[in-house]
Scaffold this motif. Structure first.
Motif, PDB file in Angstrom:
ATOM      1  N   THR A  53      29.583  28.343 -13.970  1.00  0.00           N
ATOM      2  CA  THR A  53      30.128  28.346 -12.610  1.00  0.00           C
ATOM      3  C   THR A  53      29.772  29.632 -11.877  1.00  0.00           C
ATOM      4  O   THR A  53      29.646  29.650 -10.648  1.00  0.00           O
ATOM      5  CB  THR A  53      31.654  28.130 -12.654  1.00  0.00           C
ATOM      6  OG1 THR A  53      32.073  27.479 -11.446  1.00  0.00           O
ATOM      7  CG2 THR A  53      32.427  29.412 -12.819  1.00  0.00           C
ATOM      8  N   GLY A  56      26.746  29.506  -9.544  1.00  0.00           N
ATOM      9  CA  GLY A  56      26.861  28.880  -8.232  1.00  0.00           C
ATOM     10  C   GLY A  56      27.480  29.772  -7.174  1.00  0.00           C
ATOM     11  O   GLY A  56      27.594  29.366  -6.013  1.00  0.00           O
ATOM     12  N   HIS A 127      29.789  25.919  -4.473  1.00  0.00           N
ATOM     13  CA  HIS A 127      28.972  26.272  -5.634  1.00  0.00           C
ATOM     14  C   HIS A 127      27.874  25.228  -5.852  1.00  0.00           C
ATOM     15  O   HIS A 127      26.724  25.572  -6.134  1.00  0.00           O
ATOM     16  CB  HIS A 127      29.841  26.381  -6.885  1.00  0.00           C
ATOM     17  CG  HIS A 127      30.623  27.650  -6.981  1.00  0.00           C
ATOM     18  ND1 HIS A 127      31.592  27.992  -6.066  1.00  0.00           N
ATOM     19  CD2 HIS A 127      30.576  28.673  -7.890  1.00  0.00           C
ATOM     20  CE1 HIS A 127      32.116  29.165  -6.398  1.00  0.00           C
ATOM     21  NE2 HIS A 127      31.518  29.599  -7.498  1.00  0.00           N
ATOM     22  N   ALA A 128      28.248  23.952  -5.728  1.00  0.00           N
ATOM     23  CA  ALA A 128      27.250  22.894  -5.906  1.00  0.00           C
ATOM     24  C   ALA A 128      26.181  22.968  -4.819  1.00  0.00           C
ATOM     25  O   ALA A 128      24.986  22.802  -5.089  1.00  0.00           O
ATOM     26  CB  ALA A 128      27.923  21.526  -5.895  1.00  0.00           C
ATOM     27  N   THR A 130      25.203  25.605  -3.185  1.00  0.00           N
ATOM     28  CA  THR A 130      24.377  26.794  -3.411  1.00  0.00           C
ATOM     29  C   THR A 130      23.357  26.564  -4.505  1.00  0.00           C
ATOM     30  O   THR A 130      22.160  26.823  -4.333  1.00  0.00           O
ATOM     31  CB  THR A 130      25.269  27.987  -3.789  1.00  0.00           C
ATOM     32  OG1 THR A 130      26.150  28.279  -2.695  1.00  0.00           O
ATOM     33  CG2 THR A 130      24.429  29.215  -4.094  1.00  0.00           C
ATOM     34  N   VAL A 131      23.809  26.066  -5.650  1.00  0.00           N
ATOM     35  CA  VAL A 131      22.894  25.937  -6.785  1.00  0.00           C
ATOM     36  C   VAL A 131      21.867  24.844  -6.545  1.00  0.00           C
ATOM     37  O   VAL A 131      20.706  24.966  -6.959  1.00  0.00           O
ATOM     38  CB  VAL A 131      23.690  25.686  -8.086  1.00  0.00           C
ATOM     39  CG1 VAL A 131      24.266  24.278  -8.149  1.00  0.00           C
ATOM     40  CG2 VAL A 131      22.822  25.969  -9.305  1.00  0.00           C
ATOM     41  N   ALA A 156      21.379  22.880 -12.629  1.00  0.00           N
ATOM     42  CA  ALA A 156      22.162  22.758 -11.397  1.00  0.00           C
ATOM     43  C   ALA A 156      23.278  21.731 -11.561  1.00  0.00           C
ATOM     44  O   ALA A 156      24.404  21.938 -11.082  1.00  0.00           O
ATOM     45  CB  ALA A 156      21.247  22.374 -10.235  1.00  0.00           C
ATOM     46  N   VAL A 159      26.050  23.308 -13.534  1.00  0.00           N
ATOM     47  CA  VAL A 159      26.814  24.232 -12.699  1.00  0.00           C
ATOM     48  C   VAL A 159      27.800  23.455 -11.830  1.00  0.00           C
ATOM     49  O   VAL A 159      28.962  23.843 -11.670  1.00  0.00           O
ATOM     50  CB  VAL A 159      25.883  25.095 -11.831  1.00  0.00           C
ATOM     51  CG1 VAL A 159      26.683  25.920 -10.831  1.00  0.00           C
ATOM     52  CG2 VAL A 159      25.034  26.011 -12.701  1.00  0.00           C
TER      53      VAL A 159
END
Length: 287
Positions: A53, A56, A127-128, A130-131, A156, A159
């Motif tokens: 995590t 992300g 976070h999702a 971003t990654v 990804a 993450v």
């Protein structure tokens, strides 16, 4: 340039995300799927999900972009543009849709929760977004290396799943964030490709962008903003590595030819000596 829309690298990830969104909405299984994944993921253990995590996080992602500044300038600029689009996707959605987090809906003993106790604005997962923005840049922007591109998509996805495993996001949050990140990656690559010349990072704009990202990397060495003490050693190590690597790349940039010279060489190469001679001959009438 982003991959052709006919390429599976361009359309398959968002198509899968949209299909899953439709399936979850049609069957109303968002909460049930969250509980199933959340309970099942505990066999792996919190330390693994905590470190996944961390990848992300927005500051971590920006620090990871820094080493691209000299070796892949087109991906460097595309990644920064992707970050802007993905950030807008996330923040605008959160502004208008305030979905409560699992901690505000479920009993504390009904699921596993670890890390910061977030309760509001669950949809979508930043976070999702971003990654998947970073993964999309490499999946669609890099040539060849199918194995590495596939592994990046797997990473990804893990993450994104980590946000469910630590109990702070619903599955629909992850999928919508994934769509925003992929849209950001495609937009970043498309905008970068719109100007067909090189986007040098040896000029003033590149140096400013590099300095900002170096400051972000340096902040990871002292910051506790992620709120998970277990990842602090890895966060600081990543910050030191990206800062040192970025310093090296920026130093190499300072010894690179001026941006005007790069553009001039590119234009001369694009026109070509033969085409240039032909144009001169046509003007003189002796071609």
């Amino acid at each position: 340039m982003p991959a052709s829309l006919r390429s599976p690298w361009a359309w398959l990830p968002p198509a899968v995300a949209l299909a899953l969104v439709a399936g979850i909405l049609a069957t109303d299984t968002n909460r049930a799927l969250f509980l199933w994944l959340n309970h099942g993921g505990q066999a792996v253990g919190d330390p693994v999900w905590f470190h996944l995590t961390m990848l992300g996080d927005g500051a971590v992602a920006l620090a990871l972009v820094l080493p691209w500044i000299r070796r892949a300038p087109h991906l460097f600029w595309a990644a920064l543009l992707a970050g802007v689009v993905a950030g807008l996707w996330t923040q605008v959605t959160k502004e208008f849709i305030d979905v409560p987090r699992p901690l505000s809906v479920l009993a504390s003993d009904a699921f596993h929760h670890a890390g910061p106790a977030y309760r509001r604005v669950s949809f979508p997962s930043g976070h999702a977004a971003t990654v998947f923005a970073l993964a999309g840049i490499w999946a669609m922007g890099a040539q060849g290396r199918r194995l590495w591109r596939g592994l990046l998509l797997v990473l990804a996805s893990l993450v994104g799943l980590s946000r469910i495993m630590v109990g702070v996001h619903w599955p629909l949050d992850i999928l919508w964030g994934m769509l925003g990140g992929w849209l950001g990656a495609w937009a970043g690559l498309a905008l970068q490709a719109r100007w067909r010349g090189p986007w040098p990072t040896a000029g003033p704009a590149g140096r400013v962008a590099g300095a900002v990202l170096m400051a972000v990397a340096a902040s990871l060495v002292v910051s506790r903003h992620i709120g998970i003490p277990a990842v602090l050693p890895a966060q600081r190590l990543l910050g030191v590595v990206c800062l040192a690597w970025g310093t090296w790349e920026m130093g190499c940039l300072s010894r690179a030819p001026p941006a005007r010279a790069v553009r001039l060489r590119w234009w001369l190469g694009r026109i070509g000596l033969v085409r240039l001679v032909q144009r001169v001959q046509r003007r003189r009438g002796d071609g």
